[in-house]
Design an enzyme around this catalytic site. Structure first.
Site, PDB file in Angstrom:
ATOM      1  N   GLY A 280     -24.522  16.418  67.300  1.00 28.98           N
ATOM      2  CA  GLY A 280     -25.180  15.392  66.492  1.00 28.98           C
ATOM      3  C   GLY A 280     -26.226  16.087  65.642  1.00 28.98           C
ATOM      4  N   TYR A 321     -41.785  13.376  71.569  1.00 27.44           N
ATOM      5  CA  TYR A 321     -41.352  14.633  72.219  1.00 27.44           C
ATOM      6  C   TYR A 321     -42.234  15.824  71.857  1.00 27.44           C
ATOM      7  CZ  TYR A 321     -36.963  11.923  71.796  1.00 27.44           C
ATOM      8  OH  TYR A 321     -36.010  10.940  71.795  1.00 27.44           O
ATOM      9  N   CYS A 348     -51.123   2.280  63.297  1.00 30.56           N
ATOM     10  CA  CYS A 348     -52.297   2.043  64.139  1.00 30.56           C
ATOM     11  C   CYS A 348     -52.053   2.583  65.527  1.00 30.56           C
ATOM     12  CB  CYS A 348     -52.566   0.556  64.213  1.00 30.56           C
ATOM     13  SG  CYS A 348     -53.864   0.133  63.105  1.00 30.56           S
TER      14      CYS A 348
HETATM   15  N1  LLP Z   1     -22.937  13.459  73.252  1.00 34.32           N
HETATM   16  C1  LLP Z   1     -23.636  12.687  74.122  1.00 34.32           C
HETATM   17  C2  LLP Z   1     -22.927  12.027  75.203  1.00 34.32           C
HETATM   18  C3  LLP Z   1     -25.020  12.525  73.954  1.00 34.32           C
HETATM   19  O1  LLP Z   1     -25.681  11.770  74.831  1.00 34.32           O
HETATM   20  C4  LLP Z   1     -25.676  13.150  72.876  1.00 34.32           C
HETATM   21  C5  LLP Z   1     -27.118  12.974  72.672  1.00 34.32           C
HETATM   22  C6  LLP Z   1     -24.916  13.939  72.001  1.00 34.32           C
HETATM   23  C7  LLP Z   1     -23.550  14.082  72.225  1.00 34.32           C
HETATM   24  C8  LLP Z   1     -25.509  14.650  70.816  1.00 34.32           C
HETATM   25  O2  LLP Z   1     -26.491  15.545  71.167  1.00 34.32           O
HETATM   26  P1  LLP Z   1     -27.134  16.515  70.043  1.00 34.32           P
HETATM   27  O3  LLP Z   1     -26.054  17.455  69.573  1.00 34.32           O
HETATM   28  O4  LLP Z   1     -27.599  15.656  68.926  1.00 34.32           O
HETATM   29  O5  LLP Z   1     -28.252  17.149  70.755  1.00 34.32           O
HETATM   30  N2  LLP Z   1     -33.562  11.330  70.551  1.00 34.32           N
HETATM   31  C9  LLP Z   1     -33.549  12.684  71.046  1.00 34.32           C
HETATM   32  C10 LLP Z   1     -32.146  13.177  71.288  1.00 34.32           C
HETATM   33  C11 LLP Z   1     -31.373  12.300  72.264  1.00 34.32           C
HETATM   34  C12 LLP Z   1     -29.978  12.797  72.427  1.00 34.32           C
HETATM   35  C13 LLP Z   1     -29.185  11.857  73.239  1.00 34.32           C
HETATM   36  N3  LLP Z   1     -27.829  12.220  73.388  1.00 34.32           N
HETATM   37  C14 LLP Z   1     -34.258  13.582  70.041  1.00 34.32           C
HETATM   38  O6  LLP Z   1     -34.679  13.091  68.999  1.00 34.32           O
HETATM   39  O7  LLP Z   1     -34.431  14.760  70.285  1.00 34.32           O
END
Ligand code: LLP
Length: 421
Positions: A280, A321, A348
């Site tokens: 992602g 984070y 705020c």
């Molecule tokens: N596949 C699954 C099952 C996941 O739960 C996630 C992310 C991904 C793929 C993609 O992960 P990536 O390649 O983007 O790391 N809000 C947090 C990140 C939460 C990720 C949740 N799951 C942030 O802003 O760092």
């Protein structure tokens, strides 16, 4: 004067205003191409699944689809967005730990390609609902392999309390869920899925994940005659937010994954034919920029604040984070720094700090602050805190740009409210 996707930042701002989210589509396509070039194998059918939670909109899905990637969705909203983008439903992978009945029924009705089942109750619900369909639905089971990786550390936890998946240590529940799924001839049980964390710099974490999963699949085959043809390894590949981040080159991480999978398959002959990864962040973070107008500045005994006209409402990652970002002042990219500043938003909330400490040249009221690497989990996690409307999102490519999500109006934000009689 800087450009994004070949378009001068000033032109973007004068046409679309601030705060503004801009994607450099040239950069995004280069990333997609990198995955396409490197996640290939003679031995396995490989698939790159875009985790659309990082940034979901029709225009984004269409780009990903044009590269032949699959799309991961985790809610009805993301699923409908992908379908409206025109992606073939068979290329959608539906995740989530608490899918509603409505979501499961919708996914079955729309012939979504793969459902990733999270738990035993879901397996039972899915088995029942899949009795009434007249097409096969592919199902993976999410497992928790007891490996957690974040940034530079990974740990083998044996952690059994994750809200996601079924722990490999909970063998009876795991096998029970698979048996339930396999009872239904409309369900093709394809294999396992795991996701071990985010912003992972350590390729050994993926190696460990693969070894753990193959050895488990071998055990399932020998003890219960359960075979898998697909292994979905999740996402977590790191992006470069600041100069301190040095993500492993994609070629290297892809090679480590595919070589390890091949070695393990040689060793165990589990029957795995297909390997998926689900990036992602690494696909869209570095292509994204948040543009803000600088407003007031304020000196306190220990800090000099630059206030911008957005904040945690459009990027909650620093507050949530302690995420680090880099930024520059448009038109002064090459000027010597004049001091160290704290970039704060207009919400705020004392925690509404976008960058705790950054060296910048002198800034004036009305200057544009360009914050880099905001393309993942920025707009996707935006909120209406303080009733700030969501910013517009623009795609810039080869010198041209187009709005892909319009700026929200205050009227639109309030329009769901009922008037009192
Ligand atoms: N596949 C699954 C099952 C996941 O739960 C996630 C992310 C991904 C793929 C993609 O992960 P990536 O390649 O983007 O790391 N809000 C947090 C990140 C939460 C990720 C949740 N799951 C942030 O802003 O760092």
């Amino acid at each position: 004067m800087s450009r994004i996707g070949g378009v001068p930042v000033r032109e973007l701002v004068s046409a679309c205003g601030t705060p503004l989210v801009v994607y450099d589509v040239d950069v995004m396509k280069a990333k997609l191409q990198e995955y396409r070039d490197h996640f290939v194998s003679d031995r396995f059918k490989t698939g790159v699944v875009y985790a659309s939670k990082a940034f979901s909109c029709k225009a984004m899905i269409r780009i990903v689809d044009s590269f032949g990637f699959l799309v991961d969705v985790v809610s009805l909203g993301e699923m409908v967005t992908a379908l409206l983008a025109g992606i073939d439903p068979s290329r959608i992978i539906f995740h989530g730990n608490n899918k509603s009945e409505e979501e499961i029924e919708y996914a079955l009705e729309k012939k979504i390609g793969t459902i990733v089942c999270d738990n035993l109750m879901e397996a039972m619900m899915l088995e029942e609902k899949a009795r009434y369909i007249d097409h096969p639905v592919h199902v993976l089971l999410r497992v928790n392999p007891g490996i957690e990786a974040h940034t530079h550390k990974y740990i083998v936890t044996g952690h059994i309390d994750s809200k996601f998946g079924i722990s490999l240590l909970d063998e009876s529940r795991l096998v029970h869920a698979i048996m339930v799924l396999r009872e239904n001839p409309n369900i093709c049980f394809d294999g396992l899925h795991a996701h071990i964390g985010s912003q992972i710099f350590e390729k050994q974490a993926f190696v460990e994940e693969i070894r753990t999963l193959f050895s488990y699949m071998n055990k399932m085959k020998e003890r219960y005659g359960i075979t898998c043809n697909t292994l979905d390894l999740g996402g977590g590949f790191a992006a470069r937010y600041t100069n301190e981040d040095a993500p492993i080159p994609l070629a290297e991480v892809c090679e480590a994954i595919l070589t390890t999978a091949q070695e393990e398959e040689d060793k165990y002959q589990t029957g795995i034919e297909r390997i998926w990864i689900e990036p992602g962040r690494s696909l869209c973070a570095e292509a994204g920029y948040n543009l803000y107008s600088i407003g007031f500045t304020k000196k306190t005994p220990n800090k000099t604040y630059l206030f911008v006209n957005g904040g945690m409402s459009d990027n909650i990652r620093p507050a949530l984070y302690q995420a680090k970002y880099d930024a520059y002042i448009e038109g002064r990219e090459n000027d010597a720094p004049e001091g160290t500043f704290t970039i704060a938003g207009k919400c705020c909330e004392s925690g509404d700090i976008l960058i705790e400490s950054i060296d910048l040249p002198k800034a004036h009221y009305g200057d544009i602050l360009v914050m880099k690497t905001t393309g993942a989990y920025g707009y996707a996690m935006a909120s209406h805190y303080n009733k700030l409307p969501l910013p517009a999102v623009v795609f810039a490519e080869s010198g041209k740009f187009r709005t892909v999500i319009r700026r929200e109006s205050i009227e639109h934000m309030i329009s769901l409210e009922e008037d009192e009689l």
